[in-house]
Scaffold this active site. Structure first.
Site, PDB file in Angstrom:
ATOM      1  N   LYS A 117      -2.086  -2.057  -2.171  1.00 14.32           N
ATOM      2  CA  LYS A 117      -2.193  -1.313  -3.423  1.00 14.32           C
ATOM      3  C   LYS A 117      -0.860  -0.617  -3.667  1.00 14.32           C
ATOM      4  O   LYS A 117      -0.424   0.203  -2.862  1.00 14.32           O
ATOM      5  CB  LYS A 117      -3.323  -0.297  -3.332  1.00 14.32           C
ATOM      6  CG  LYS A 117      -3.414   0.586  -4.571  1.00 14.32           C
ATOM      7  CD  LYS A 117      -4.676   1.418  -4.577  1.00 14.32           C
ATOM      8  CE  LYS A 117      -4.707   2.339  -5.774  1.00 14.32           C
ATOM      9  NZ  LYS A 117      -5.938   3.150  -5.806  1.00 14.32           N
TER      10      LYS A 117
ATOM     11  N   LYS B  17      -3.358  -5.257  -5.700  1.00 12.09           N
ATOM     12  CA  LYS B  17      -3.503  -4.485  -6.928  1.00 12.09           C
ATOM     13  C   LYS B  17      -2.168  -3.863  -7.291  1.00 12.09           C
ATOM     14  O   LYS B  17      -1.538  -3.304  -6.408  1.00 12.09           O
ATOM     15  CB  LYS B  17      -4.547  -3.398  -6.654  1.00 12.09           C
ATOM     16  CG  LYS B  17      -4.765  -2.425  -7.768  1.00 12.09           C
ATOM     17  CD  LYS B  17      -5.771  -1.388  -7.342  1.00 12.09           C
ATOM     18  CE  LYS B  17      -5.822  -0.332  -8.426  1.00 12.09           C
ATOM     19  NZ  LYS B  17      -6.562   0.825  -8.008  1.00 12.09           N
TER      20      LYS B  17
ATOM     21  N   SER C 144      -6.169  -1.205 -15.295  1.00 14.70           N
ATOM     22  CA  SER C 144      -6.332  -0.598 -16.618  1.00 14.70           C
ATOM     23  C   SER C 144      -5.125  -0.806 -17.536  1.00 14.70           C
ATOM     24  O   SER C 144      -5.273  -1.123 -18.706  1.00 14.70           O
ATOM     25  CB  SER C 144      -6.624   0.894 -16.461  1.00 14.70           C
ATOM     26  OG  SER C 144      -5.606   1.535 -15.711  1.00 14.70           O
TER      27      SER C 144
HETATM   28  C1  PBG Z   1      -8.198   5.706  -7.200  1.00 16.53           C
HETATM   29  C2  PBG Z   1      -8.097   4.419  -7.931  1.00 16.53           C
HETATM   30  C3  PBG Z   1      -7.160   4.121  -8.916  1.00 16.53           C
HETATM   31  C4  PBG Z   1      -7.507   2.868  -9.420  1.00 16.53           C
HETATM   32  C5  PBG Z   1      -8.630   2.428  -8.718  1.00 16.53           C
HETATM   33  N1  PBG Z   1      -8.980   3.399  -7.781  1.00 16.53           N
HETATM   34  C6  PBG Z   1      -6.058   4.928  -9.460  1.00 16.53           C
HETATM   35  C7  PBG Z   1      -5.024   5.465  -8.565  1.00 16.53           C
HETATM   36  O1  PBG Z   1      -4.834   5.008  -7.439  1.00 16.53           O
HETATM   37  O2  PBG Z   1      -4.387   6.408  -8.990  1.00 16.53           O
HETATM   38  C8  PBG Z   1      -6.792   2.188 -10.551  1.00 16.53           C
HETATM   39  C9  PBG Z   1      -7.578   1.175 -11.316  1.00 16.53           C
HETATM   40  C10 PBG Z   1      -7.025   0.834 -12.653  1.00 16.53           C
HETATM   41  O3  PBG Z   1      -5.923   1.257 -13.067  1.00 16.53           O
HETATM   42  O4  PBG Z   1      -7.705   0.087 -13.356  1.00 16.53           O
HETATM   43  N2  PBG Z   1      -8.100   5.691  -5.831  1.00 16.53           N
END
Ligand code: PBG
Length: 337
Positions: free
Chosen positions: A196, A260, A286
């Site tokens: 991630k 991701k 998103s």
């Molecule tokens: C939080 C989380 C995030 C997303 C999924 N779980 C945001 C972040 O890490 O700040 C992002 C998903 C998306 O942008 O669609 N742990």
């Protein structure tokens, strides 16, 4: 060699193209990320994500039934936590009667065959919007892991099929596996957000849950925290590191690993796919959704064609499953064919 070979022979019409197509898409390839809030019979559109709603539990359950009827078999669920329940420990995260736990129970009761994967990370519960406990100006790894175990066990008790740690703490998959097993949940799986990246593509998600990193006052003392997640999420300049993270997670017991974001990271998807022997999932996040919506609202891109092209390309890169805000729209299109 030409003229003995002509590549175009395999592209002459749709029938021949369909015979030699290497990748296919179906609704069962998708997981749908859902935002849930307290209340009744209410839904609110996320401004930066046209068409995506934050729903109360009753409406969430109705939506889940519709998704199942369309052939979607998994949901990733996220909750918006009210400010008075947020602190630096995230303790609301393992409240057996918290919104997440009630959501898991309600969805499983209404649609038992839908695979429910709650998010495991403290950010929606943290006054700082960080994925773990803040100590000395940064997220404390091992103390956070202790809380994630409590959170995951509480999700399992509520009926979660998988838990989905998105926090990027070191060693959390091992701790979650041990914790779930010790509590008797051998069949509750772990889908780990393994690679991630610290990405600006998550902006709209943080709007949806009001979970962007921010300073907070504790006992009237202002506490400053980093405004990004770079001490735990990965540097987007790195590729080999993604393989390392994925291999570690598999060793620690992850049943599936995730890469991701999606589209800008398909080299990583293939790299990880070639390195591990568990299903690789991809989060089409998103900001990727927002870009397609915005450009197609202006008439600059063909919405449906771009959506299907991106989803197919994610699958081609090596995804077994795609978490995408387009899941419902794409399933409807696929079912029409
Ligand atoms: C939080 C989380 C995030 C997303 C999924 N779980 C945001 C972040 O890490 O700040 C992002 C998903 C998306 O942008 O669609 N742990």
């Amino acid at each position: 060699m030409f003229p003995l070979h002509r590549g175009r022979r395999l592209r002459v019409n749709e029938s021949i193209r369909s015979l030699v197509r290497e990748t296919s898409l179906s609704p069962a390839d998708f997981m749908f990320p859902m935002f849930i809030m307290e209340g009744e019979n209410t839904k609110v559109e996320i401004p930066s994500m046209p068409g995506i709603l934050r729903r109360t539990l009753d409406l969430t359950v109705e939506e889940v039934k519709e998704l199942f009827a369309l052939g979607i078999r998994a949901v990733n669920i996220y909750v918006k936590v009210s400010d008075d329940l947020k602190d630096n420990t995230g303790k609301e995260a393992w409240n057996d009667n918290g919104l997440m736990q009630r959501a898991i129970r309600a969805i499983k009761a209404a649609c038992p065959e839908m695979i429910v994967m709650p998010d495991v990370a403290l950010d929606p519960y943290s006054i700082y919007g960080h994925d773990g406990i803040i100590e000395k100006g940064d997220v404390a790894n091992d103390a956070t892991n202790d809380t994630l175990v409590k959170m995951a066990v509480s999700h399992a008790k509520a009926g979660a099929d998988f838990v989905a740690p998105s926090d990027m703490m070191d060693g959390r998959v091992l701790r979650l596996r041990q914790g779930l097993d010790a509590a008797g949940f051998h069949n509750v799986g772990i889908m780990s957000y393994s690679a991630k990246y610290a990405s600006a593509f998550y902006g709209p998600f943080r709007d949806a849950l009001d979970s962007a990193p921010k300073d907070a006052d504790v006992d009237t003392e202002p506490v400053e925290v980093p405004k990004d997640k770079k001490t735990y999420q990965m540097d987007y300049a790195n590729r080999i590191e993604a393989v390392k993270e994925a291999l570690w997670d598999v060793e620690e017991g992850a049943d599936m690993v995730m890469v991701k974001p999606g589209i800008a990271y398909l080299d990583i998807v293939r790299e990880v796919k070639n390195a591990v022997d568990v299903p690789v999932t991809v989060f089409h996040v998103s900001g990727e959704y927002a870009m397609i919506k915005a450009a197609s609202e202006r008439g600059w891109l063909d919405h449906d064609k771009i959506m299907m092209e991106q989803l197919m390309c994610i699958k081609r890169a090596g995804a077994s499953l795609i978490s995408t805000y387009f899941a419902k729209e794409a399933a409807i299109l696929l079912n029409k064919k």
